[in-house]
Design a protein around this motif. Structure first.
Motif, PDB file in Angstrom:
ATOM      1  N   LEU A   1      28.774  75.250  26.580  1.00 40.82           N
ATOM      2  CA  LEU A   1      28.487  74.361  27.356  1.00 40.82           C
ATOM      3  C   LEU A   1      29.102  74.484  28.530  1.00 40.82           C
ATOM      4  O   LEU A   1      28.606  74.071  29.631  1.00 40.82           O
ATOM      5  CB  LEU A   1      28.478  72.857  26.791  1.00 40.82           C
ATOM      6  CG  LEU A   1      27.771  72.664  25.540  1.00 40.82           C
ATOM      7  CD1 LEU A   1      28.127  71.335  24.902  1.00 40.82           C
ATOM      8  CD2 LEU A   1      26.336  72.526  26.037  1.00 40.82           C
TER       9      LEU A   1
ATOM     10  N   TYR B   1      27.312  74.767  32.241  1.00 43.31           N
ATOM     11  CA  TYR B   1      27.271  73.692  33.326  1.00 43.31           C
ATOM     12  C   TYR B   1      28.261  74.446  34.409  1.00 43.31           C
ATOM     13  O   TYR B   1      27.949  74.078  35.743  1.00 43.31           O
ATOM     14  CB  TYR B   1      28.228  72.512  32.977  1.00 43.31           C
ATOM     15  CG  TYR B   1      27.637  71.657  32.013  1.00 43.31           C
ATOM     16  CD1 TYR B   1      26.425  71.295  31.884  1.00 43.31           C
ATOM     17  CD2 TYR B   1      28.403  70.960  30.842  1.00 43.31           C
ATOM     18  CE1 TYR B   1      25.694  70.714  31.157  1.00 43.31           C
ATOM     19  CE2 TYR B   1      27.719  70.466  29.988  1.00 43.31           C
ATOM     20  CZ  TYR B   1      26.428  69.854  29.923  1.00 43.31           C
ATOM     21  OH  TYR B   1      25.744  69.179  29.130  1.00 43.31           O
TER      22      TYR B   1
ATOM     23  N   ALA C   1      25.472  76.571  36.344  1.00 39.58           N
ATOM     24  CA  ALA C   1      24.793  75.661  37.337  1.00 39.58           C
ATOM     25  C   ALA C   1      25.268  75.417  38.346  1.00 39.58           C
ATOM     26  O   ALA C   1      24.637  75.464  39.671  1.00 39.58           O
ATOM     27  CB  ALA C   1      24.428  74.365  36.166  1.00 39.58           C
TER      28      ALA C   1
ATOM     29  N   TYR D   1      20.148  68.797  42.225  1.00 38.81           N
ATOM     30  CA  TYR D   1      20.323  68.235  40.907  1.00 38.81           C
ATOM     31  C   TYR D   1      20.277  66.783  40.738  1.00 38.81           C
ATOM     32  O   TYR D   1      20.889  66.008  39.833  1.00 38.81           O
ATOM     33  CB  TYR D   1      21.914  68.687  40.614  1.00 38.81           C
ATOM     34  CG  TYR D   1      21.977  69.896  40.449  1.00 38.81           C
ATOM     35  CD1 TYR D   1      21.080  70.709  39.839  1.00 38.81           C
ATOM     36  CD2 TYR D   1      22.993  70.758  40.466  1.00 38.81           C
ATOM     37  CE1 TYR D   1      20.908  72.302  39.685  1.00 38.81           C
ATOM     38  CE2 TYR D   1      23.454  72.084  40.212  1.00 38.81           C
ATOM     39  CZ  TYR D   1      21.966  72.688  39.732  1.00 38.81           C
ATOM     40  OH  TYR D   1      22.455  74.253  39.626  1.00 38.81           O
TER      41      TYR D   1
ATOM     42  N   PHE E   1      19.435  62.377  34.738  1.00 41.41           N
ATOM     43  CA  PHE E   1      20.128  63.267  33.627  1.00 41.41           C
ATOM     44  C   PHE E   1      19.381  64.230  32.738  1.00 41.41           C
ATOM     45  O   PHE E   1      19.813  65.375  32.577  1.00 41.41           O
ATOM     46  CB  PHE E   1      20.841  61.927  32.548  1.00 41.41           C
ATOM     47  CG  PHE E   1      21.617  62.572  31.545  1.00 41.41           C
ATOM     48  CD1 PHE E   1      23.150  62.880  31.724  1.00 41.41           C
ATOM     49  CD2 PHE E   1      21.215  62.663  30.368  1.00 41.41           C
ATOM     50  CE1 PHE E   1      23.648  63.464  30.670  1.00 41.41           C
ATOM     51  CE2 PHE E   1      21.824  62.948  29.381  1.00 41.41           C
ATOM     52  CZ  PHE E   1      23.309  63.494  29.655  1.00 41.41           C
ATOM     53  N   VAL E   2      18.285  63.642  32.506  1.00 43.59           N
ATOM     54  CA  VAL E   2      17.526  64.597  31.504  1.00 43.59           C
ATOM     55  C   VAL E   2      16.702  65.756  32.286  1.00 43.59           C
ATOM     56  O   VAL E   2      16.866  67.171  31.991  1.00 43.59           O
ATOM     57  CB  VAL E   2      16.107  63.735  31.023  1.00 43.59           C
ATOM     58  CG1 VAL E   2      15.199  64.699  30.474  1.00 43.59           C
ATOM     59  CG2 VAL E   2      16.611  62.493  30.268  1.00 43.59           C
ATOM     60  N   THR E   3      16.658  65.450  33.669  1.00 45.08           N
ATOM     61  CA  THR E   3      15.912  66.632  34.461  1.00 45.08           C
ATOM     62  C   THR E   3      17.186  67.877  34.578  1.00 45.08           C
ATOM     63  O   THR E   3      16.846  68.936  34.601  1.00 45.08           O
ATOM     64  CB  THR E   3      15.480  66.356  35.788  1.00 45.08           C
ATOM     65  OG1 THR E   3      14.430  65.182  35.554  1.00 45.08           O
ATOM     66  CG2 THR E   3      15.104  67.418  36.544  1.00 45.08           C
ATOM     67  N   PHE E   4      18.314  67.285  35.045  1.00 47.46           N
ATOM     68  CA  PHE E   4      19.343  68.091  35.051  1.00 47.46           C
ATOM     69  C   PHE E   4      19.571  69.087  33.975  1.00 47.46           C
ATOM     70  O   PHE E   4      19.877  70.216  33.734  1.00 47.46           O
ATOM     71  CB  PHE E   4      20.680  67.324  35.378  1.00 47.46           C
ATOM     72  CG  PHE E   4      21.875  68.090  35.575  1.00 47.46           C
ATOM     73  CD1 PHE E   4      22.214  68.877  36.504  1.00 47.46           C
ATOM     74  CD2 PHE E   4      22.827  68.169  34.820  1.00 47.46           C
ATOM     75  CE1 PHE E   4      23.505  70.034  36.788  1.00 47.46           C
ATOM     76  CE2 PHE E   4      24.206  68.767  34.541  1.00 47.46           C
ATOM     77  CZ  PHE E   4      24.407  69.765  35.724  1.00 47.46           C
ATOM     78  N   HIS E   5      19.591  68.332  32.813  1.00 45.41           N
ATOM     79  CA  HIS E   5      20.165  69.075  31.574  1.00 45.41           C
ATOM     80  C   HIS E   5      18.697  69.964  30.952  1.00 45.41           C
ATOM     81  O   HIS E   5      19.089  71.285  30.676  1.00 45.41           O
ATOM     82  CB  HIS E   5      20.289  68.375  30.617  1.00 45.41           C
ATOM     83  CG  HIS E   5      21.568  67.718  30.356  1.00 45.41           C
ATOM     84  ND1 HIS E   5      21.963  66.660  31.279  1.00 45.41           N
ATOM     85  CD2 HIS E   5      23.052  68.145  29.842  1.00 45.41           C
ATOM     86  CE1 HIS E   5      23.362  66.413  30.957  1.00 45.41           C
ATOM     87  NE2 HIS E   5      23.855  67.345  30.201  1.00 45.41           N
ATOM     88  N   LEU E   6      17.507  69.584  31.507  1.00 42.52           N
ATOM     89  CA  LEU E   6      16.340  70.779  31.319  1.00 42.52           C
ATOM     90  C   LEU E   6      16.629  71.738  32.204  1.00 42.52           C
ATOM     91  O   LEU E   6      16.390  73.030  31.810  1.00 42.52           O
ATOM     92  CB  LEU E   6      15.148  70.108  31.624  1.00 42.52           C
ATOM     93  CG  LEU E   6      14.760  68.749  30.541  1.00 42.52           C
ATOM     94  CD1 LEU E   6      13.597  68.225  31.089  1.00 42.52           C
ATOM     95  CD2 LEU E   6      14.238  69.728  29.369  1.00 42.52           C
TER      96      LEU E   6
ATOM     97  N   CYS F   1      19.407  72.986  33.608  1.00 41.92           N
ATOM     98  CA  CYS F   1      20.579  73.731  32.992  1.00 41.92           C
ATOM     99  C   CYS F   1      20.375  74.777  31.688  1.00 41.92           C
ATOM    100  O   CYS F   1      20.884  75.883  31.805  1.00 41.92           O
ATOM    101  CB  CYS F   1      21.965  72.781  32.344  1.00 41.92           C
ATOM    102  SG  CYS F   1      22.807  71.969  33.870  1.00 41.92           S
ATOM    103  N   PHE F   2      19.450  74.315  30.710  1.00 41.12           N
ATOM    104  CA  PHE F   2      19.144  74.956  29.744  1.00 41.12           C
ATOM    105  C   PHE F   2      18.237  76.477  30.430  1.00 41.12           C
ATOM    106  O   PHE F   2      18.524  77.353  30.039  1.00 41.12           O
ATOM    107  CB  PHE F   2      18.056  74.638  28.603  1.00 41.12           C
ATOM    108  CG  PHE F   2      17.529  75.121  27.740  1.00 41.12           C
ATOM    109  CD1 PHE F   2      18.554  75.712  26.606  1.00 41.12           C
ATOM    110  CD2 PHE F   2      16.330  75.690  27.743  1.00 41.12           C
ATOM    111  CE1 PHE F   2      18.128  76.655  25.616  1.00 41.12           C
ATOM    112  CE2 PHE F   2      15.825  76.618  26.621  1.00 41.12           C
ATOM    113  CZ  PHE F   2      16.722  77.059  25.755  1.00 41.12           C
TER     114      PHE F   2
END
Length: 471
Positions: free
Chosen positions: A230, A234, A237, A270, A370-375, A377-378
């Motif tokens: 992780l 991050y 990113a 972001y 928060f959700v968009t950032f993690h999508l 990041c994947f």
């Protein structure tokens, strides 16, 4: 020649004063000579490809404008596309497709030897071929009149600040700036110097320090646990953001010092609240180029929903392949297309959620960010992976070997990222990318001093290449 080297500093120190003492036409000759020298510093032999693309598209532009017959005009557009895409395909994609075909035949029981080329990818070819090709297309569409001055056109194609990593400039915006006289503006020059300094700070302080951690963790992906995986994701990113946006800031700053305005390429990506908004904030010049020259010609949002989703997927898959000749980039493009499709399917439901209370609205927006950032990041994990096996291994580490991230990695990553995040939160809340320029002088003084010491004491000055140079 890299912006973050003394070689470029000497180059700029000679170019800037000489450029501004010359009148308009000699300025353009000097600009062209400087751009060709800048490019030749990488590999002089590939300068011939840049010149070939320039001469061919200059001639095609004149032919498309002069000829009235639509079919014949299309032939010259096709000639321009064949040359530019042919060069791109030969140098960037031949070995990829040859190896993929060989592997496919091998899995089918056929061992057919397919020769591969021992060629080096010309730097920036993906950028200048798109820019040169769009000129002929815009002339065909009657969006712009062709220039009859080959020096001005060559300066447009080879303009060195953005030549090798963008932003991708349209002929409708950059070519007129080359054609008209430019006057020295001290405020524009100061703004340019600030952008160069800020861009290089993001590159050598943030991106290059994070690169040490990212390369280390991705290099031993088979043994790390989920916590370290992780951290690697991050960190990458922010590495790719500061690396690419840092280059763009420096390019825009150099252009300002020469009297030009380049397009904004990043706008706090972001802080996007959806995949669609992310692509309106990240690599904006490529996003709009793909929209105008690929998505809309494919049909865009016209027609049925199925065709719209098909057009989105094709555009993003081709955009992924544009980034690199590897299946991970194709997968990354597919993933980005899937995000856009799913978001469109879910948008009616999301639009129904309209909190009325101020705090509720802020929380809802923060959740979407928060959700968009993690999508995203994947997606960066797919982008950074050197192979499908490495991608699977990193995902497996997060899913099957979860662990608390090692403090030895958390602290250096936090030290590098947090100051940037604080500044970007201020930009986001004020809705002003130039918020620092509007603060009192003593606040600016503290900010510039902190950046200077971070640059001198914390910068990685190994002349690290920018990530997007490989594309």
């Amino acid at each position: 020649m890299l912006f973050n080297t003394f070689h470029f500093a000497y180059f700029a120190a000679i170019l800037f004063p000489l450029y501004w003492i010359l009148p308009h036409r000699p300025q353009n000759y000097l600009l062209l000579a400087a751009s060709y020298y800048f490019y030749a510093c990488w590999e002089p032999v590939f300068l011939s490809l840049l010149i070939l693309s320039t001469v061919m598209d200059f001639a095609c532009g004149l032919a498309v404008d002069r000829i009235e017959d639509r079919r014949k005009r299309k032939l010259f557009v096709a000639l321009s596309m064949a040359l530019n895409l042919g060069m791109l395909g030969y140098f960037k994609y031949y070995n990829f497709f040859a190896e993929s075909l060989h592997d496919a035949l091998l899995r089918g029981g056929l061992n057919v030897p397919i020769s591969q080329l021992k060629v080096v990818l010309p730097i920036g070819i993906s950028f200048y071929t798109f820019q040169s090709m769009s000129y002929v297309i815009d002339v065909y569409r009657r969006d712009i009149k062709p220039t009859r001055n080959i020096v001005e056109f060559a300066a447009f194609v080879s303009f060195f600040p953005h030549l090798v990593a963008g932003p991708i400039m349209r002929p409708t915006t950059l070519l007129p700036q080359i054609e008209r006289p430019r006057k020295f503006d001290i405020q524009q020059f100061y703004r340019g110097i600030y952008l160069i300094f800020w861009g290089l700070t993001k590159k050598v302080v943030v991106a290059d320090n994070l690169a040490l951690i990212v390369n280390d963790l991705f290099g031993r992906w088979e043994t790390i646990d989920g916590g370290l995986a992780l951290i690697a994701i991050y960190a990458f990113a922010f590495q790719i953001y500061c690396d690419f946006s840092g280059y763009t800031d420096a390019a825009r700053g150099i252009a300002k010092c020469l009297g030009f305005e380049l397009a904004l390429n990043f706008n706090l990506p972001y802080f996007a609240t959806s995949p669609q908004e992310f692509w309106s904030r990240w690599h904006i010049s490529l996003s709009t180029w793909l929209r105008d020259y690929l998505y809309i010609p494919l049909g865009g949002s016209r027609g049925s929903q199925v065709k719209l989703y098909r057009n989105l997927m094709l555009t993003m898959i081709i955009g992924g392949l544009w980034h690199g000749a590897a299946w991970t980039f194709v997968l990354w493009g597919f993933y980005q297309g899937a995000l856009l499709v799913v978001h469109r399917l879910c948008r009616p439901l999301l639009d129904r959620i309209r909190p009325t209370d101020l705090i509720d609205r802020a929380c809802w927006k923060a959740l979407r960010i928060f959700v968009t950032f993690h999508l995203v990041c994947f997606g960066w994990l797919i982008f950074r992976a050197n192979s499908i096996a490495q991608l699977k291994g990193m995902i497996a580490a997060v899913v099957y070997r979860p662990a608390i991230p090692a403090s030895a990695y958390i602290l250096p990553v936090a030290i590098v990222i947090l100051p940037l995040l604080i500044y970007q939160v201020a930009q986001f809340l004020s809705k002003d990318l130039d918020v620092m320029a509007r603060t009192p002088w003593y606040v600016r003084s503290v900010f510039y001093t902190a950046c200077f010491y971070a640059f001198v004491l914390g910068g990685e000055f190994g002349g690290g290449q920018f990530i997007y140079f490989q594309f």
